[in-house]
Write a protein that holds these residues in place. Structure first.
Motif, PDB file in Angstrom:
ATOM      1  N   VAL A 175      42.040  38.511  38.489  1.00 48.19           N
ATOM      2  CA  VAL A 175      42.780  38.694  37.228  1.00 48.19           C
ATOM      3  C   VAL A 175      42.559  37.510  36.293  1.00 48.19           C
ATOM      4  O   VAL A 175      42.193  37.678  35.114  1.00 48.19           O
ATOM      5  CB  VAL A 175      44.282  38.894  37.512  1.00 48.19           C
ATOM      6  CG1 VAL A 175      45.081  38.837  36.211  1.00 48.19           C
ATOM      7  CG2 VAL A 175      44.519  40.223  38.214  1.00 48.19           C
ATOM      8  N   CYS A 222      47.685  46.634  37.752  1.00 47.06           N
ATOM      9  CA  CYS A 222      46.756  47.002  38.822  1.00 47.06           C
ATOM     10  C   CYS A 222      47.523  47.515  40.036  1.00 47.06           C
ATOM     11  O   CYS A 222      47.156  48.533  40.640  1.00 47.06           O
ATOM     12  CB  CYS A 222      45.887  45.808  39.206  1.00 47.06           C
ATOM     13  SG  CYS A 222      44.679  45.338  37.946  1.00 47.06           S
ATOM     14  N   ARG A 261      48.206  41.995  36.602  1.00 46.60           N
ATOM     15  CA  ARG A 261      48.337  42.145  38.062  1.00 46.60           C
ATOM     16  C   ARG A 261      49.338  43.271  38.390  1.00 46.60           C
ATOM     17  O   ARG A 261      49.099  44.094  39.277  1.00 46.60           O
ATOM     18  CB  ARG A 261      48.775  40.820  38.671  1.00 46.60           C
ATOM     19  CG  ARG A 261      48.901  40.827  40.186  1.00 46.60           C
ATOM     20  CD  ARG A 261      49.011  39.429  40.766  1.00 46.60           C
ATOM     21  NE  ARG A 261      47.721  38.762  40.762  1.00 46.60           N
ATOM     22  CZ  ARG A 261      47.382  37.763  39.940  1.00 46.60           C
ATOM     23  NH1 ARG A 261      48.250  37.307  39.054  1.00 46.60           N
ATOM     24  NH2 ARG A 261      46.184  37.239  40.013  1.00 46.60           N
ATOM     25  N   THR A 266      41.800  47.004  32.003  1.00 47.86           N
ATOM     26  CA  THR A 266      43.091  46.895  31.304  1.00 47.86           C
ATOM     27  C   THR A 266      42.958  46.163  29.983  1.00 47.86           C
ATOM     28  O   THR A 266      43.762  46.393  29.068  1.00 47.86           O
ATOM     29  CB  THR A 266      44.132  46.160  32.175  1.00 47.86           C
ATOM     30  OG1 THR A 266      43.759  44.783  32.332  1.00 47.86           O
ATOM     31  CG2 THR A 266      44.302  46.813  33.529  1.00 47.86           C
ATOM     32  N   ASN A 278      40.651  43.079  43.185  1.00 49.85           N
ATOM     33  CA  ASN A 278      41.071  43.071  41.781  1.00 49.85           C
ATOM     34  C   ASN A 278      42.179  42.061  41.521  1.00 49.85           C
ATOM     35  O   ASN A 278      42.169  41.360  40.500  1.00 49.85           O
ATOM     36  CB  ASN A 278      41.532  44.476  41.383  1.00 49.85           C
ATOM     37  CG  ASN A 278      40.360  45.422  41.180  1.00 49.85           C
ATOM     38  OD1 ASN A 278      39.572  45.256  40.264  1.00 49.85           O
ATOM     39  ND2 ASN A 278      40.234  46.412  42.055  1.00 49.85           N
ATOM     40  N   LEU A 279      43.137  41.974  42.436  1.00 50.41           N
ATOM     41  CA  LEU A 279      44.233  41.021  42.240  1.00 50.41           C
ATOM     42  C   LEU A 279      43.715  39.595  42.201  1.00 50.41           C
ATOM     43  O   LEU A 279      44.244  38.753  41.461  1.00 50.41           O
ATOM     44  CB  LEU A 279      45.264  41.168  43.367  1.00 50.41           C
ATOM     45  CG  LEU A 279      45.989  42.517  43.456  1.00 50.41           C
ATOM     46  CD1 LEU A 279      47.029  42.479  44.558  1.00 50.41           C
ATOM     47  CD2 LEU A 279      46.639  42.889  42.130  1.00 50.41           C
ATOM     48  N   PHE A 281      46.513  52.481  33.829  1.00 56.32           N
ATOM     49  CA  PHE A 281      47.212  51.644  34.799  1.00 56.32           C
ATOM     50  C   PHE A 281      48.724  51.638  34.575  1.00 56.32           C
ATOM     51  O   PHE A 281      49.474  51.223  35.440  1.00 56.32           O
ATOM     52  CB  PHE A 281      46.678  50.208  34.720  1.00 56.32           C
ATOM     53  CG  PHE A 281      45.229  50.097  35.085  1.00 56.32           C
ATOM     54  CD1 PHE A 281      44.848  49.659  36.343  1.00 56.32           C
ATOM     55  CD2 PHE A 281      44.235  50.449  34.176  1.00 56.32           C
ATOM     56  CE1 PHE A 281      43.508  49.568  36.692  1.00 56.32           C
ATOM     57  CE2 PHE A 281      42.893  50.362  34.516  1.00 56.32           C
ATOM     58  CZ  PHE A 281      42.525  49.924  35.773  1.00 56.32           C
ATOM     59  N   TYR A 333      39.034  46.358  37.681  1.00 60.43           N
ATOM     60  CA  TYR A 333      40.295  46.884  37.155  1.00 60.43           C
ATOM     61  C   TYR A 333      40.887  46.007  36.050  1.00 60.43           C
ATOM     62  O   TYR A 333      41.291  46.515  34.995  1.00 60.43           O
ATOM     63  CB  TYR A 333      41.325  47.046  38.271  1.00 60.43           C
ATOM     64  CG  TYR A 333      41.047  48.115  39.311  1.00 60.43           C
ATOM     65  CD1 TYR A 333      39.845  48.815  39.356  1.00 60.43           C
ATOM     66  CD2 TYR A 333      42.005  48.427  40.264  1.00 60.43           C
ATOM     67  CE1 TYR A 333      39.601  49.775  40.317  1.00 60.43           C
ATOM     68  CE2 TYR A 333      41.779  49.398  41.239  1.00 60.43           C
ATOM     69  CZ  TYR A 333      40.580  50.067  41.261  1.00 60.43           C
ATOM     70  OH  TYR A 333      40.350  51.013  42.216  1.00 60.43           O
ATOM     71  N   PRO A 334      41.013  44.679  36.260  1.00 58.88           N
ATOM     72  CA  PRO A 334      41.566  43.853  35.182  1.00 58.88           C
ATOM     73  C   PRO A 334      40.753  43.966  33.895  1.00 58.88           C
ATOM     74  O   PRO A 334      41.317  43.995  32.793  1.00 58.88           O
ATOM     75  CB  PRO A 334      41.505  42.431  35.762  1.00 58.88           C
ATOM     76  CG  PRO A 334      41.558  42.628  37.246  1.00 58.88           C
ATOM     77  CD  PRO A 334      40.766  43.876  37.485  1.00 58.88           C
ATOM     78  N   GLN A 341      36.016  44.514  41.360  1.00 59.65           N
ATOM     79  CA  GLN A 341      36.809  43.571  40.560  1.00 59.65           C
ATOM     80  C   GLN A 341      36.904  43.982  39.104  1.00 59.65           C
ATOM     81  O   GLN A 341      37.159  43.152  38.223  1.00 59.65           O
ATOM     82  CB  GLN A 341      36.166  42.172  40.663  1.00 59.65           C
ATOM     83  CG  GLN A 341      36.158  41.624  42.073  1.00 59.65           C
ATOM     84  CD  GLN A 341      34.761  41.233  42.533  1.00 59.65           C
ATOM     85  OE1 GLN A 341      33.789  41.380  41.819  1.00 59.65           O
ATOM     86  NE2 GLN A 341      34.654  40.736  43.748  1.00 59.65           N
ATOM     87  N   ARG A 351      48.900  51.040  39.423  1.00 55.85           N
ATOM     88  CA  ARG A 351      47.904  52.106  39.566  1.00 55.85           C
ATOM     89  C   ARG A 351      47.613  52.402  41.036  1.00 55.85           C
ATOM     90  O   ARG A 351      47.690  53.546  41.469  1.00 55.85           O
ATOM     91  CB  ARG A 351      46.600  51.722  38.854  1.00 55.85           C
ATOM     92  CG  ARG A 351      45.482  52.737  39.100  1.00 55.85           C
ATOM     93  CD  ARG A 351      44.172  52.297  38.462  1.00 55.85           C
ATOM     94  NE  ARG A 351      43.077  53.124  38.906  1.00 55.85           N
ATOM     95  CZ  ARG A 351      42.744  54.303  38.401  1.00 55.85           C
ATOM     96  NH1 ARG A 351      43.430  54.808  37.397  1.00 55.85           N
ATOM     97  NH2 ARG A 351      41.732  54.987  38.877  1.00 55.85           N
TER      98      ARG A 351
END
Length: 585
Positions: free
Chosen positions: A49, A31, A28, A79, A45-46, A87, A75-76, A73, A34
């Motif tokens: 996670v 994200c 988190r 990572t 995205n948050l 990120f 981004y996680p 959704q 970034r």
């Protein structure tokens, strides 16, 4: 730091269970790191996670296939699949896009995805090919943020049920679209949330799909248990998880619409780093339309899930009341609806980003233009100066829209001309009209513009000259004027013409140029192939007039530099001036 050690999903599987919560905190934070510097999607995205960690804990990404709808959704996921550097490392943020991309990671990203409602349909293709080829991997489609309102999502669910084999559809229900949800489907999702999935009426079961509800959509252990139950299932199932949009970042939780996507900001305060106090075409259009609504009770403004495209804040939407309609992320419905409204005597105006008009070409042609209903479409970001991600490029609009008979496409060069065209488009009753809102910063003109555009194709002479004519439209009119200034040093006084209609030619004006002009240079803010420049070149054909067309060559451009692409396309005052000099020599 745990995240720095995660090089692949295998590392997520190897972590002790008691470290997963810490990993979630780091993902988190990454994200937020970034988007606070680069900008991007925040809330979606948050909120996903924990679900992403659980998916990678249970399934074997690479072998099992994940398809992220619209990529809001993703981004996680990035990572945890070897791209955490995008990120964490300030110097490498641009190496990772904001969307699912197999060019970045062919093993873990199955498709380039940036438009909505596609994941389930794409997943049915993977589902069928797996079955035909005799494999047994899990196919997981992730969908949320209002994407279920798009027709392709319904079609995908329908096909998945018909195929009948393993397909896991994770519905990430954060109670939001980009703004609030709209549509009857979301009434049923609310009922399912309220009854913990036990409501008598269940849309997904009615489609022939199995169903599971998970209330604790931000709890890793609960999600791991749920996903473990459906792994290797032999039939399609919907796993409906209830998440919180913006989870873990107070500003994004408190104002979910504002934090769906953002420009760079300060994490501690939530304040934008580059907050601009300058004018914005969208906000100005919204204020104009809201004022017009008060004068015209038949005026109805329509959006397809993006109310802020024309500056309609929650407060403005409330003030507009029934004269503002959000159909959800369903552009096809929007076009058919405005056609029907125009037929019924209302004055509909649909505000939309250019890139999303590609999703409704057939409705534009069949439902609207064949019927000739006088609806109005304001097209935003249809410019080289618009969105620049590969999935969101908007400068293909002129070839696309002008290929449709009976559509009038206007191209204003400044705010005052835009408003003159808007007023005429709403009041006229003969044509479907689209207006290409200029790209870039708002520009003003002291000129008085026509208030009647019934003479289709009539171009505007900005400045009368001789020997050479430079024709632009929208933002490129200013580039043409800049070229004319440069040419003064050569003793060349070109005629400057604003191509007021992207859809029609002013053949009378083009013919008149033959008398005292040798060359026409077209500066087109958009795609070269299929643009109005080619139409002008075709008009002159075998005549002695030389024609040079400048515009963007056909291609898929990702995260391009505006200045670089304009320069490469000959769309700068310097390149336009050089074309004139060269042709006259």
């Amino acid at each position: 730091m745990l995240l720095e050690k995660i090089k692949s999903p295998a590392d997520v599987k190897a972590l002790p269970t008691d470290q997963l919560s810490k990993l979630a905190e780091e993902v988190r934070a990454a994200c937020l790191n970034r988007v606070s510097v680069h900008g991007g999607h925040v809330g979606p995205n948050l909120g996903f996670v924990e679900a992403t960690i659980a998916l990678h804990r249970v399934f074997s990404a690479g072998e099992d296939k994940f398809v992220f709808d619209v990529s809001h959704q993703s981004y996680p996921h990035k990572t945890l699949t070897g791209r955490a550097f995008g990120f964490l490392d300030m110097k490498r943020l641009d190496e990772v896009s904001g969307y699912s991309s197999p060019t970045e990671s062919p093993e873990y990203d199955t498709f380039e995805l940036g438009h909505t409602s596609t994941s389930i349909a794409l997943a049915t293709g993977l589902q069928k090919s797996r079955d035909i080829c005799g494999r047994h991997e899990n196919i997981v489609a992730i969908i949320g943020d209002g994407s279920l309102s798009g027709g392709e999502a319904f079609e995908g669910l329908d096909t998945a049920a018909e195929i009948g084999t393993n397909l896991i559809v994770v519905v990430n229900d954060n109670e939001m679209s980009i703004a609030e949800n709209h549509g009857g489907l979301y009434t049923n999702l609310a009922q399912l949330r309220q009854t913990r999935g036990k409501a008598e009426h269940n849309f997904f079961r009615s489609m022939g799909l199995d169903y599971m509800y998970v209330e604790e959509g931000n709890d890793i252990e609960t999600l791991i248990e749920a996903f473990g139950k459906v792994k290797d299932i032999d039939h399609p199932i919907v796993v409906h998880i209830h998440t919180e949009k913006g989870h873990g970042y107070a500003p994004a939780v408190e104002n979910k619409e504002r934090w769906h996507w953002t420009t760079p900001f300060d994490i501690a305060t939530g304040e934008l780093r580059d907050a601009s106090e300058g004018e914005d075409y969208g906000a100005m259009m919204g204020r104009y339309l809201l004022n017009e609504m008060k004068q015209d009770p038949k005026l109805v403004v329509v959006t397809s899930g993006t109310p802020m495209v024309a500056g309609f804040t929650p407060e403005m939407r409330a003030e507009a009341g029934k004269q503002f309609v959000d159909v959800g992320i369903a552009e096809e419905e929007a076009v058919a609806m405005i056609s029907g409204m125009a037929k019924g005597g209302a004055h509909p105006v649909w505000n939309v980003y250019s890139t999303f008009m590609q999703r409704t070409y057939d409705q534009l042609a069949q439902d609207l233009c064949i019927n000739g209903n006088p609806a109005v479409i304001n097209v935003f970001c249809g410019s080289v100066l618009g969105m620049n991600d590969i999935t969101h490029i908007g400068f293909f609009d002129i070839p696309m829209l002008t290929s449709i008979p009976n559509l009038v496409y206007l191209a204003p060069s400044c705010y005052e001309e835009l408003m003159a065209m808007e007023k005429w488009a709403i009041s006229q009753t003969k044509h479907p009209v689209a207006i290409r809102v200029p790209g870039g910063a708002v520009t003003h003109s002291g000129e008085t513009f026509a208030t009647d555009y019934s003479d289709l194709g009539k171009a505007r002479i900005v400045k009368k000259g001789s020997r050479a004519a430079i024709i632009g439209s929208g933002a490129s009119v200013a580039w043409a004027e800049g070229a004319a200034e440069l040419l003064k040093a050569d003793g060349i006084e070109p005629t400057i013409i604003s191509q007021t209609f992207a859809s029609h030619l002013d053949e009378g004006l083009l013919e008149s140029l033959k008398a005292d002009h040798e060359v026409v240079v077209v500066a087109e803010d958009g795609a070269l192939e299929g643009g109005f420049g080619e139409k002008i070149a075709r008009y002159y054909g075998l005549s002695r007039m030389k024609v040079a067309c400048h515009g963007v060559k056909k291609g898929l451009y990702d995260r391009y530099s505006y200045s670089d692409l304009l320069n490469a396309s000959g769309l700068t005052p310097e390149k336009i001036a050089e074309a004139v000099r060269s042709a006259l020599k």
